[in-house]
Design a protein around this motif. Structure first.
Motif, PDB file in Angstrom:
ATOM      1  N   PRO A  55      43.173  56.170  72.608  1.00  0.00           N
ATOM      2  CA  PRO A  55      43.783  56.693  73.835  1.00  0.00           C
ATOM      3  C   PRO A  55      44.667  55.631  74.482  1.00  0.00           C
ATOM      4  O   PRO A  55      44.403  54.434  74.379  1.00  0.00           O
ATOM      5  CB  PRO A  55      42.580  57.029  74.720  1.00  0.00           C
ATOM      6  N   MET A  56      45.700  56.110  75.148  1.00  0.00           N
ATOM      7  CA  MET A  56      46.619  55.218  75.852  1.00  0.00           C
ATOM      8  C   MET A  56      46.361  55.301  77.359  1.00  0.00           C
ATOM      9  O   MET A  56      46.140  56.388  77.897  1.00  0.00           O
ATOM     10  CB  MET A  56      48.072  55.596  75.554  1.00  0.00           C
ATOM     11  N   ILE A  57      46.386  54.145  78.019  1.00  0.00           N
ATOM     12  CA  ILE A  57      46.186  54.065  79.466  1.00  0.00           C
ATOM     13  C   ILE A  57      47.464  53.518  80.083  1.00  0.00           C
ATOM     14  O   ILE A  57      47.874  52.392  79.765  1.00  0.00           O
ATOM     15  CB  ILE A  57      44.996  53.153  79.835  1.00  0.00           C
ATOM     16  N   GLU A  58      48.098  54.314  80.942  1.00  0.00           N
ATOM     17  CA  GLU A  58      49.310  53.872  81.619  1.00  0.00           C
ATOM     18  C   GLU A  58      49.091  53.911  83.127  1.00  0.00           C
ATOM     19  O   GLU A  58      48.711  54.953  83.664  1.00  0.00           O
ATOM     20  CB  GLU A  58      50.507  54.753  81.252  1.00  0.00           C
ATOM     21  N   ILE A  59      49.319  52.786  83.779  1.00  0.00           N
ATOM     22  CA  ILE A  59      49.237  52.720  85.241  1.00  0.00           C
ATOM     23  C   ILE A  59      50.580  53.167  85.788  1.00  0.00           C
ATOM     24  O   ILE A  59      51.586  52.451  85.698  1.00  0.00           O
ATOM     25  CB  ILE A  59      48.900  51.301  85.725  1.00  0.00           C
ATOM     26  N   LYS A  60      50.632  54.369  86.331  1.00  0.00           N
ATOM     27  CA  LYS A  60      51.895  54.909  86.834  1.00  0.00           C
ATOM     28  C   LYS A  60      52.270  54.287  88.171  1.00  0.00           C
ATOM     29  O   LYS A  60      53.437  54.032  88.438  1.00  0.00           O
ATOM     30  CB  LYS A  60      51.789  56.433  86.969  1.00  0.00           C
ATOM     31  N   SER A  61      51.306  54.098  89.032  1.00  0.00           N
ATOM     32  CA  SER A  61      51.540  53.406  90.306  1.00  0.00           C
ATOM     33  C   SER A  61      50.221  52.805  90.744  1.00  0.00           C
ATOM     34  O   SER A  61      49.158  53.367  90.495  1.00  0.00           O
ATOM     35  CB  SER A  61      52.076  54.367  91.375  1.00  0.00           C
ATOM     36  N   ALA A  62      50.319  51.656  91.401  1.00  0.00           N
ATOM     37  CA  ALA A  62      49.092  50.986  91.827  1.00  0.00           C
ATOM     38  C   ALA A  62      49.403  50.048  92.976  1.00  0.00           C
ATOM     39  O   ALA A  62      50.487  49.458  93.046  1.00  0.00           O
ATOM     40  CB  ALA A  62      48.459  50.214  90.676  1.00  0.00           C
ATOM     41  N   PRO A  76      37.526  56.214 103.224  1.00  0.00           N
ATOM     42  CA  PRO A  76      37.180  56.755 101.899  1.00  0.00           C
ATOM     43  C   PRO A  76      38.193  57.821 101.473  1.00  0.00           C
ATOM     44  O   PRO A  76      38.604  58.651 102.288  1.00  0.00           O
ATOM     45  CB  PRO A  76      35.786  57.358 102.113  1.00  0.00           C
ATOM     46  N   GLY A  77      38.601  57.763 100.217  1.00  0.00           N
ATOM     47  CA  GLY A  77      39.598  58.696  99.705  1.00  0.00           C
ATOM     48  C   GLY A  77      40.996  58.115  99.666  1.00  0.00           C
ATOM     49  O   GLY A  77      41.933  58.768  99.190  1.00  0.00           O
ATOM     50  N   THR A  78      41.156  56.873 100.127  1.00  0.00           N
ATOM     51  CA  THR A  78      42.467  56.217 100.072  1.00  0.00           C
ATOM     52  C   THR A  78      42.855  55.971  98.619  1.00  0.00           C
ATOM     53  O   THR A  78      42.093  55.397  97.848  1.00  0.00           O
ATOM     54  CB  THR A  78      42.441  54.878 100.838  1.00  0.00           C
ATOM     55  N   MET A  79      44.059  56.426  98.219  1.00  0.00           N
ATOM     56  CA  MET A  79      44.479  56.272  96.824  1.00  0.00           C
ATOM     57  C   MET A  79      44.913  54.839  96.543  1.00  0.00           C
ATOM     58  O   MET A  79      45.688  54.250  97.297  1.00  0.00           O
ATOM     59  CB  MET A  79      45.620  57.219  96.476  1.00  0.00           C
ATOM     60  N   ILE A  80      44.386  54.298  95.465  1.00  0.00           N
ATOM     61  CA  ILE A  80      44.694  52.926  95.059  1.00  0.00           C
ATOM     62  C   ILE A  80      45.661  52.916  93.887  1.00  0.00           C
ATOM     63  O   ILE A  80      46.579  52.114  93.826  1.00  0.00           O
ATOM     64  CB  ILE A  80      43.408  52.168  94.673  1.00  0.00           C
ATOM     65  N   ALA A  81      45.458  53.833  92.920  1.00  0.00           N
ATOM     66  CA  ALA A  81      46.283  53.829  91.703  1.00  0.00           C
ATOM     67  C   ALA A  81      46.345  55.234  91.120  1.00  0.00           C
ATOM     68  O   ALA A  81      45.437  56.053  91.315  1.00  0.00           O
ATOM     69  CB  ALA A  81      45.725  52.848  90.671  1.00  0.00           C
ATOM     70  N   LEU A  82      47.443  55.495  90.408  1.00  0.00           N
ATOM     71  CA  LEU A  82      47.598  56.734  89.638  1.00  0.00           C
ATOM     72  C   LEU A  82      47.691  56.346  88.173  1.00  0.00           C
ATOM     73  O   LEU A  82      48.552  55.545  87.777  1.00  0.00           O
ATOM     74  CB  LEU A  82      48.851  57.499  90.065  1.00  0.00           C
ATOM     75  N   ILE A  83      46.784  56.907  87.363  1.00  0.00           N
ATOM     76  CA  ILE A  83      46.665  56.507  85.960  1.00  0.00           C
ATOM     77  C   ILE A  83      46.892  57.719  85.065  1.00  0.00           C
ATOM     78  O   ILE A  83      46.359  58.803  85.307  1.00  0.00           O
ATOM     79  CB  ILE A  83      45.274  55.903  85.688  1.00  0.00           C
ATOM     80  N   ASN A  84      47.704  57.526  84.029  1.00  0.00           N
ATOM     81  CA  ASN A  84      47.960  58.569  83.027  1.00  0.00           C
ATOM     82  C   ASN A  84      47.239  58.198  81.730  1.00  0.00           C
ATOM     83  O   ASN A  84      47.398  57.094  81.211  1.00  0.00           O
ATOM     84  CB  ASN A  84      49.468  58.697  82.779  1.00  0.00           C
ATOM     85  N   ILE A  85      46.416  59.142  81.230  1.00  0.00           N
ATOM     86  CA  ILE A  85      45.662  58.933  79.992  1.00  0.00           C
ATOM     87  C   ILE A  85      46.137  59.955  78.961  1.00  0.00           C
ATOM     88  O   ILE A  85      46.226  61.148  79.260  1.00  0.00           O
ATOM     89  CB  ILE A  85      44.144  59.119  80.226  1.00  0.00           C
ATOM     90  N   TYR A  86      46.453  59.504  77.743  1.00  0.00           N
ATOM     91  CA  TYR A  86      46.850  60.446  76.701  1.00  0.00           C
ATOM     92  C   TYR A  86      46.494  59.890  75.324  1.00  0.00           C
ATOM     93  O   TYR A  86      46.238  58.692  75.163  1.00  0.00           O
ATOM     94  CB  TYR A  86      48.347  60.770  76.781  1.00  0.00           C
ATOM     95  N   GLU A 124      43.385  65.987  89.531  1.00  0.00           N
ATOM     96  CA  GLU A 124      43.862  67.319  89.905  1.00  0.00           C
ATOM     97  C   GLU A 124      44.878  67.858  88.904  1.00  0.00           C
ATOM     98  O   GLU A 124      45.183  69.044  88.901  1.00  0.00           O
ATOM     99  CB  GLU A 124      44.489  67.270  91.299  1.00  0.00           C
ATOM    100  N   VAL A 125      45.418  66.990  88.069  1.00  0.00           N
ATOM    101  CA  VAL A 125      46.380  67.366  87.034  1.00  0.00           C
ATOM    102  C   VAL A 125      45.870  66.815  85.712  1.00  0.00           C
ATOM    103  O   VAL A 125      45.375  65.692  85.648  1.00  0.00           O
ATOM    104  CB  VAL A 125      47.785  66.805  87.344  1.00  0.00           C
ATOM    105  N   LYS A 126      45.968  67.629  84.649  1.00  0.00           N
ATOM    106  CA  LYS A 126      45.462  67.217  83.336  1.00  0.00           C
ATOM    107  C   LYS A 126      46.044  65.874  82.926  1.00  0.00           C
ATOM    108  O   LYS A 126      47.253  65.638  83.015  1.00  0.00           O
ATOM    109  CB  LYS A 126      45.810  68.283  82.289  1.00  0.00           C
ATOM    110  N   ASN A 127      45.151  64.999  82.488  1.00  0.00           N
ATOM    111  CA  ASN A 127      45.483  63.663  81.966  1.00  0.00           C
ATOM    112  C   ASN A 127      45.931  62.678  83.035  1.00  0.00           C
ATOM    113  O   ASN A 127      46.324  61.555  82.708  1.00  0.00           O
ATOM    114  CB  ASN A 127      46.546  63.741  80.859  1.00  0.00           C
ATOM    115  N   TYR A 128      45.885  63.078  84.310  1.00  0.00           N
ATOM    116  CA  TYR A 128      46.229  62.153  85.394  1.00  0.00           C
ATOM    117  C   TYR A 128      45.005  61.947  86.280  1.00  0.00           C
ATOM    118  O   TYR A 128      44.338  62.911  86.670  1.00  0.00           O
ATOM    119  CB  TYR A 128      47.399  62.680  86.220  1.00  0.00           C
ATOM    120  N   TYR A 129      44.730  60.686  86.591  1.00  0.00           N
ATOM    121  CA  TYR A 129      43.563  60.334  87.399  1.00  0.00           C
ATOM    122  C   TYR A 129      44.014  59.486  88.585  1.00  0.00           C
ATOM    123  O   TYR A 129      44.775  58.518  88.417  1.00  0.00           O
ATOM    124  CB  TYR A 129      42.545  59.548  86.575  1.00  0.00           C
ATOM    125  N   MET A 130      43.550  59.865  89.776  1.00  0.00           N
ATOM    126  CA  MET A 130      43.775  59.055  90.972  1.00  0.00           C
ATOM    127  C   MET A 130      42.534  58.203  91.223  1.00  0.00           C
ATOM    128  O   MET A 130      41.427  58.730  91.301  1.00  0.00           O
ATOM    129  CB  MET A 130      44.060  59.943  92.181  1.00  0.00           C
TER     130      MET A 130
END
Length: 337
Positions: A164-171, A181-191, A216-222
């Motif tokens: 699997p590939m891990i890409e940090i889209k924003s951080a 609590p719930g503050t977004m730190i990073a958006l990660i794309n996994i494929y 909330e979106v396939k292959n994307y993790y906040m």
């Protein structure tokens, strides 16, 4: 038909229709010769006719379309398929050679065909991620130049050969310690380049950190905060992000995300002693050192810088002869006692 020469009859044998060697290679004829005497006399003879071959048949494949499959990364030399064509002619006209038509240079280094047997083998590495299907045109040619074609369709079977590939889209490298609590730190794309179960990926982080994943979106993790952050307890987190596929055996990738907790001024300065006592002789010159007080602040940076001053509650007669250095906490007397 016959021809008369010097009173003798010479029969001529002619074709009434074309001969087909493939239908009948030899013909045996019996000829009778009858004289005109009385009684009639006759003689017989046999004629053996061997039909010579002409290149009048094209090679014929047993199938118009051949289908085969091979797992990607199979060993060089793996047999993919065996093609078969026949030619009804004989000799050199019945000898068949096989070859690919319009094969790209790239595929020429991956797949080869035995020109005599029609066996198709791997000559290099075949990769599902580059192409999942190959359609090849195969030619069968006899010794006289007659040729026919068939199609070979090769399906490449995917195997779990990609991590699997891990890409940090924003951080954000920093997060304030009083973040909600719930503050977004990073958006990660996994494929994963594989397919099926080998391409299904889950993403996890350790349980002992005040962060969690929200998808909330396939292959994307906040990555968001999931608890109270306290810089004074832990100023930095090295979060191990692990992506694991569902292949057999499964493959995984790891990436470490460093998050620095930035300070807010949430701590009071604290004196090292709750009470200080000092004795000073009378008649000491102005500027005589009295004592040094010390206070500490566990915050960071400018929030931890302590400035000293005499409290407004200090009695006026004391403040009239004592001064304190705002930076060092050193107290001096400024008027004679």
């Amino acid at each position: 038909m016959s021809t008369q020469i010097n009173g003798n009859a010479y029969p001529e044998l002619v074709l009434k229709k074309a001969l087909d060697r493939e239908a009948q290679a030899e013909h045996v004829l019996k000829i009778n010769g009858i004289d005109g005497g009385n009684p009639v006399r006759s003689g017989t003879a046999s004629i053996h006719i061997r039909v010579l071959d002409a290149n009048d048949n094209v090679p014929v494949f047993s199938q118009r379309v051949y289908k085969a499959s091979v797992p990607e990364n199979s060993a060089i030399g793996t047999v993919i398929a065996k093609l078969n064509a026949t030619d009804s002619d004989e000799g050199v006209y019945g000898e068949i050679t096989y070859s690919f038509s319009h094969l790209s240079d790239k595929m020429g280094g991956v797949i080869e065909i035995n020109s005599l047997s029609g066996e198709v083998r791997l000559a290099g590495v075949i990769d599902y991620e580059e192409a999942s299907t190959h359609e090849l045109d195969v030619q069968a040619k006899d010794g006289g130049g007659q040729a026919s074609h068939c199609k070979l369709v090769i399906d490449v079977i995917d195997v779990n050969d990609n991590k699997p590939m891990i890409e940090i889209k924003s951080a954000s490298a920093n997060v304030v310690e009083n973040s909600k609590p719930g503050t977004m730190i990073a958006l990660i794309n996994i494929y994963d380049l594989d397919t099926g179960s080998s391409g299904r990926v889950t993403c996890t982080i350790p349980d002992d950190v005040p962060f969690k994943f929200v998808s909330e979106v396939k292959n994307y993790y906040m990555l968001v905060t999931d608890g109270i952050l306290d810089r004074e307890l832990q100023p930095e987190y090295n979060i191990t992000v692990t992506a694991t596929d569902a292949g057999s055996p499964s493959l995984s990738s790891v990436k470490v995300l460093t998050i620095v907790v930035t300070d807010i001024n949430d701590n009071l300065p604290t004196f090292t002693q709750s009470e200080y006592n000092a004795n000073i002789l009378e008649n000491q010159p102005v500027g005589t050192f009295v004592m040094k007080v010390k206070a500490e602040d566990i915050d960071d940076g400018s929030n931890a810088k302590v400035l000293y001053q005499l409290s407004k509650d200090t009695k006026s007669e004391v403040s009239s002869f004592i001064t304190i250095n705002s930076d060092t906490g050193r107290t001096l007397h400024i008027t004679p006692l």
